[in-house]
Design a protein around this motif. Structure first.
Motif, mmCIF file in Angstrom:
data_model
loop_
_atom_site.group_PDB
_atom_site.id
_atom_site.type_symbol
_atom_site.label_atom_id
_atom_site.label_comp_id
_atom_site.label_asym_id
_atom_site.label_seq_id
_atom_site.Cartn_x
_atom_site.Cartn_y
_atom_site.Cartn_z
ATOM 1 N N ILE A 1 0.988 -1.215 0.014
ATOM 2 C CA ILE A 1 0.125 0.049 -0.094
ATOM 3 C C ILE A 1 0.881 1.120 -0.048
ATOM 4 C CG2 ILE A 1 -2.113 -1.104 1.028
ATOM 5 C CD1 ILE A 1 -1.456 -0.222 3.657
ATOM 6 N N THR A 2 0.518 2.001 -0.714
ATOM 7 C CA THR A 2 1.083 3.473 -0.951
ATOM 8 C C THR A 2 0.413 4.731 -0.467
ATOM 9 O OG1 THR A 2 2.479 2.397 -2.778
ATOM 10 C CG2 THR A 2 2.365 4.860 -2.435
ATOM 11 N N ASP A 3 0.742 5.808 0.336
ATOM 12 C CA ASP A 3 -0.057 6.822 0.491
ATOM 13 C C ASP A 3 0.088 7.969 -0.267
ATOM 14 O OD1 ASP A 3 2.502 7.960 1.210
ATOM 15 O OD2 ASP A 3 2.148 8.089 3.374
ATOM 16 N N TYR A 4 -0.387 9.194 -0.195
ATOM 17 C CA TYR A 4 -0.204 10.249 -0.849
ATOM 18 C C TYR A 4 0.856 10.949 -1.136
ATOM 19 C CZ TYR A 4 -5.282 9.870 -1.966
ATOM 20 O OH TYR A 4 -6.599 9.327 -2.277
ATOM 21 N N ALA A 5 1.841 10.643 -0.205
ATOM 22 C CA ALA A 5 3.279 11.105 -0.115
ATOM 23 C C ALA A 5 4.137 10.128 -0.865
ATOM 24 C CB ALA A 5 3.738 11.444 1.414
ATOM 25 N N GLY A 6 3.854 8.998 -1.274
ATOM 26 C CA GLY A 6 4.494 8.254 -2.014
ATOM 27 C C GLY A 6 5.235 7.017 -1.101
ATOM 28 N N ASN A 7 4.958 6.951 0.170
ATOM 29 C CA ASN A 7 5.683 6.038 1.124
ATOM 30 C C ASN A 7 4.823 4.777 0.787
ATOM 31 O OD1 ASN A 7 7.119 8.134 2.522
ATOM 32 N ND2 ASN A 7 5.291 8.713 3.321
ATOM 33 N N THR A 8 5.652 3.538 0.810
ATOM 34 C CA THR A 8 5.084 2.205 0.542
ATOM 35 C C THR A 8 5.298 1.144 1.507
ATOM 36 O OG1 THR A 8 5.236 2.734 -1.996
ATOM 37 C CG2 THR A 8 5.050 0.459 -1.191
ATOM 38 N N VAL A 9 4.582 0.460 2.068
ATOM 39 C CA VAL A 9 4.704 -0.525 3.041
ATOM 40 C C VAL A 9 4.358 -1.775 2.267
ATOM 41 C CG1 VAL A 9 4.617 1.006 4.860
ATOM 42 C CG2 VAL A 9 2.489 -0.044 4.065
#
Length: 98
Positions: free
Chosen positions: A26-34
């Motif tokens: 999953i990726t957030d709007y800031a581009g961080n992916t987990v």
């Protein structure tokens, strides 16, 4: 380590039965992916049948912009198979209001 649990609910479209493992990114709007960290057992995917998979992440993502699934049979020989998704829902078990 805190684990943030999610329930992945998917319906597949493949005509033939597929058996394998799903890894979720999953990726957030800031581009961080987990990436999911839980080792689940192999699931069986049949056409138009819902499958629920418990998965977990070591980081919490508040506003998800993108969800990616990686399907693997974990076999080294034989053909690669695709899993065609008809419907998918990812629900946070730690924060059910999301």
């Amino acid at each position: 380590f805190a684990v943030y649990n999610y329930l992945l609910d998917i319906t597949t479209w493949n005509k033939s039965i597929r058996r394998g493992f799903i890894k979720v990114k999953i990726t957030d709007y800031a581009g961080n992916t987990v990436e999911s960290e839980m080792n689940s057992e192999a699931s069986t995917f049949q056409q138009y049948k819902r499958v629920k998979i418990l998965t977990g992440f070591y980081q919490d993502v508040d506003k998800i912009s993108k969800i990616s699934l990686i399907f693997s049979t974990k076999t080294l020989i034989g053909p690669k198979h695709k899993l065609r998704i008809l419907q998918m829902r990812l629900k946070s078990l730690n924060n059910p209001e999301r």
